[in-house]
Write an enzyme that holds these catalytic residues in place. Structure first.
Site, PDB file in Angstrom:
ATOM      1  N   SER A   5       0.835  -1.204   0.000  1.00 30.29           N
ATOM      2  CA  SER A   5       0.000   0.000   0.000  1.00 30.29           C
ATOM      3  C   SER A   5       0.864   1.246   0.000  1.00 30.29           C
ATOM      4  CB  SER A   5      -0.936  -0.004   1.214  1.00 30.29           C
ATOM      5  OG  SER A   5      -0.215  -0.195   2.414  1.00 30.29           O
ATOM      6  N   GLU A   9       0.918   5.615   0.776  1.00 30.63           N
ATOM      7  CA  GLU A   9       0.284   6.730   1.482  1.00 30.63           C
ATOM      8  C   GLU A   9       0.600   8.051   0.796  1.00 30.63           C
ATOM      9  OE1 GLU A   9       0.025   6.611   5.765  1.00 30.63           O
ATOM     10  OE2 GLU A   9       0.916   8.626   5.854  1.00 30.63           O
ATOM     11  N   TYR A  13      -4.657  13.188   6.842  1.00 33.51           N
ATOM     12  CA  TYR A  13      -5.590  14.213   7.320  1.00 33.51           C
ATOM     13  C   TYR A  13      -4.811  15.164   8.208  1.00 33.51           C
ATOM     14  CZ  TYR A  13     -10.313  15.751   8.774  1.00 33.51           C
ATOM     15  OH  TYR A  13     -11.474  16.448   8.981  1.00 33.51           O
ATOM     16  N   ARG A  45      -6.013   9.866  16.613  1.00 35.06           N
ATOM     17  CA  ARG A  45      -6.255  11.012  17.492  1.00 35.06           C
ATOM     18  C   ARG A  45      -5.924  12.303  16.764  1.00 35.06           C
ATOM     19  NH1 ARG A  45      -2.406  12.964  22.306  1.00 35.06           N
ATOM     20  NH2 ARG A  45      -1.311  13.651  20.430  1.00 35.06           N
ATOM     21  N   ASP A  66      -2.515  15.145  15.789  1.00 28.97           N
ATOM     22  CA  ASP A  66      -1.620  16.032  16.536  1.00 28.97           C
ATOM     23  C   ASP A  66      -2.326  17.340  16.881  1.00 28.97           C
ATOM     24  OD1 ASP A  66       0.510  14.220  16.321  1.00 28.97           O
ATOM     25  OD2 ASP A  66       1.012  14.993  14.330  1.00 28.97           O
ATOM     26  N   ALA A  76      -7.904   8.143  19.917  1.00 31.48           N
ATOM     27  CA  ALA A  76      -8.303   7.331  18.767  1.00 31.48           C
ATOM     28  C   ALA A  76      -9.278   6.228  19.167  1.00 31.48           C
ATOM     29  CB  ALA A  76      -7.064   6.728  18.106  1.00 31.48           C
ATOM     30  N   TYR A 104       2.960   2.058  17.178  1.00 33.37           N
ATOM     31  CA  TYR A 104       4.256   2.727  17.349  1.00 33.37           C
ATOM     32  C   TYR A 104       5.292   1.749  17.910  1.00 33.37           C
ATOM     33  CZ  TYR A 104       1.126   6.670  16.812  1.00 33.37           C
ATOM     34  OH  TYR A 104       0.168   7.541  16.325  1.00 33.37           O
ATOM     35  N   GLN A 131       3.969   3.547  12.681  1.00 36.83           N
ATOM     36  CA  GLN A 131       4.798   4.720  12.452  1.00 36.83           C
ATOM     37  C   GLN A 131       6.061   4.256  11.742  1.00 36.83           C
ATOM     38  OE1 GLN A 131       5.665   7.798  11.770  1.00 36.83           O
ATOM     39  NE2 GLN A 131       4.678   8.537  13.652  1.00 36.83           N
ATOM     40  N   GLN A 148      15.099  16.348   5.837  1.00 34.13           N
ATOM     41  CA  GLN A 148      13.656  16.287   6.056  1.00 34.13           C
ATOM     42  C   GLN A 148      13.276  15.072   6.916  1.00 34.13           C
ATOM     43  OE1 GLN A 148      11.244  15.048   2.697  1.00 34.13           O
ATOM     44  NE2 GLN A 148       9.718  16.621   3.149  1.00 34.13           N
ATOM     45  N   PHE A 186      11.533  14.622  10.633  1.00 43.58           N
ATOM     46  CA  PHE A 186      10.359  13.795  10.886  1.00 43.58           C
ATOM     47  C   PHE A 186      10.637  12.800  12.007  1.00 43.58           C
ATOM     48  CE2 PHE A 186       8.609  14.021   6.238  1.00 43.58           C
ATOM     49  CZ  PHE A 186       8.233  15.330   6.454  1.00 43.58           C
ATOM     50  N   HIS A 201       3.688  -0.825   3.876  1.00 45.65           N
ATOM     51  CA  HIS A 201       2.979   0.422   3.621  1.00 45.65           C
ATOM     52  C   HIS A 201       4.019   1.513   3.383  1.00 45.65           C
ATOM     53  CE1 HIS A 201      -0.428   3.221   3.866  1.00 45.65           C
ATOM     54  NE2 HIS A 201       0.305   3.995   4.637  1.00 45.65           N
TER      55      HIS A 201
END
Length: 298
Positions: free
Chosen positions: A15, A17, A49, A107, A109, A127, A149, A180, A216, A220, A270
Site C-alpha cells: 500500500s 500513502e 488528514y 487522534r 496532533d 483514537a 508505534y 509509524q 527532512q 520527521f 505500507h
C-alpha cells in the site's frame, strides 16, 4: 473492498500513502504519481488528514478522486481531536455516501499554530473513542485501521503503556494497524512479540519511509521518536546536500529493510511516498520476487 477482509484472507498487502496537496500544481503531481504506482496493483492507498482537521476538504477531494477516477481501493485517514462528534459523524456519513469503506482512525496532533488548543466540548480525545464511535454508529460498514508505534508514541512513558492502549483500540473494533515509520526492524519484531504476549492478533503492517531527503526525514524522525541507525547517519551526513546520492543510499537501505521484513513474515508493506513515485518504484522492483502471491478473490 474492505482492508480487514483482504488481510483476513492472508493476502500480502502492498500500500501507498499520500497527503493532500496545497495547490493545483501539487495535485497534478500527486495524480501523476498515483497513476504510476497504480501499475503495481496496490492492495490499497491512503490519504492523510491534517492536524486539527486542517485538510478536511482537501483530503475528501483526493479520496473521492482516487475512488471515482482512478478506481483504487482507498482508505481515508481521520483525526478526531479537533472535531465534535457531530462533525465526525458528518464526515463518516459523507464517506459512506460516496462509497468509501476504509478508515484509519487517529487522534491527531495538536495544531502547531494553536499553542492554547483545547479539544471542543464532547470531542473524541483519543483514537479509541473514534473507533468506538464508528462501531457504535456504523457497525461493520467501515473497515477500521489504527496507528501503532514500534518505538512507542512520543507521549508514551514506556512500552507497557503503549501496548495497553493499543489493545484498547483493538478491543474497540480496530481490524488492522499501520506502524509509524521505523528504520531498525528489531523494534518492529519486538513490538509484534509484545502484541502476541498481550493477545493482540490483528495484522500490523510496517510503515516504510524511504530516505530521499535526509534533512527532512531526520526532522520527521525526531518529531515522532523514530531512531535512525548510527551507521546510516554516518553514510548520509557527508552527502546530505547531494540529493542523488542521498536517494541512492536511502533506497538501498529501504530495499534491505523490506527484504528482511518479507523474510520474517510481515503481513504487508505500507510506503510513505511523500507524493513521489520514483523511490517506491525502485524498491518494489527490487523486492517483487519476494512478495508472496495469493489470489485476492480466492
Amino acid at each position: 473492498m474492505k482492508i480487514g477482509d483482504i488481510l483476513r484472507k492472508g493476502v500480502f498487502s502492498v500500500s501507498f500513502e499520500f497527503f493532500p496537496p496545497k495547490n493545483e500544481e501539487g495535485e497534478k503531481q500527486l495524480f501523476e504519481t498515483i497513476k504510476e504506482l497504480r501499475e503495481l496493483k496496490p492492495t490499497f492507498v491512503s490519504v492523510t488528514y491534517g492536524a486539527g482537521g486542517s485538510t478536511r476538504d482537501r483530503t475528501r477531494n483526493v479520496v473521492r478522486r482516487i475512488h471515482e477516477e482512478i478506481g483504487l481501493n482507498v482508505m481515508a485517514h481521520l483525526t478526531c481531536i479537533a472535531h465534535t462528534r457531530e462533525e465526525l459523524l458528518d464526515i463518516l456519513k459523507d464517506y459512506k455516501d460516496i462509497g468509501i469503506d476504509n478508515i484509519l482512525a487517529l487522534r491527531g496532533d495538536v495544531p502547531h499554530d494553536r499553542p492554547d488548543f483545547r479539544p471542543p466540548e464532547g470531542a473524541c480525545r483519543y483514537a479509541v473513542e473514534l473507533v468506538r464511535l464508528i462501531r457504535d454508529r456504523f457497525k461493520d460498514y467501515f473497515s477500521v485501521g489504527v496507528a501503532s508505534y514500534p518505538e512507542g508514541h512520543p507521549e508514551s512513558p514506556n512500552m507497557e503503556w503503549e501496548i495497553r492502549y493499543f489493545k484498547e483500540k483493538v478491543e474497540a473494533g480496530a481490524e488492522f494497524s499501520i506502524t509509524q515509520m521505523f528504520f531498525e526492524n528489531t523494534y518492529y519484531y519486538e513490538f509484534i512479540e509484545l502484541c502476541h504476549k498481550a493477545d493482540i492478533n490483528i495484522p500490523v503492517i510496517p510503515g516504510i519511509m524511504p530516505i530521499t531527503n535526509f534533512k527532512q526525514i531526520r526532522k520527521f524522525a525526531s518529531m515522532c521518536g523514530a531512531t535512525i541507525p548510527q551507521f546510516l547517519i554516518e553514510k548520509m551526513e557527508p552527502v546530505e546536500n547531494d540529493p542523488e546520492e542521498v536517494a541512492k543510499i536511502g533506497v538501498e537501505f529501504a530495499i534491505r529493510q523490506c527484504e528482511d521484513l518479507l523474510r520474517n513474515g510481515a503481513p504487508g508493506l505500507h510506503f510513505y511516498t511523500l507524493n513521489r513515485s520514483k523511490a517506491t518504484l525502485q524498491i518494489y522492483s527490487a523486492i517483487r520476487e519476494l512478495i508472496p502471491v495469493k489470489d485476492l478473490y480466492a
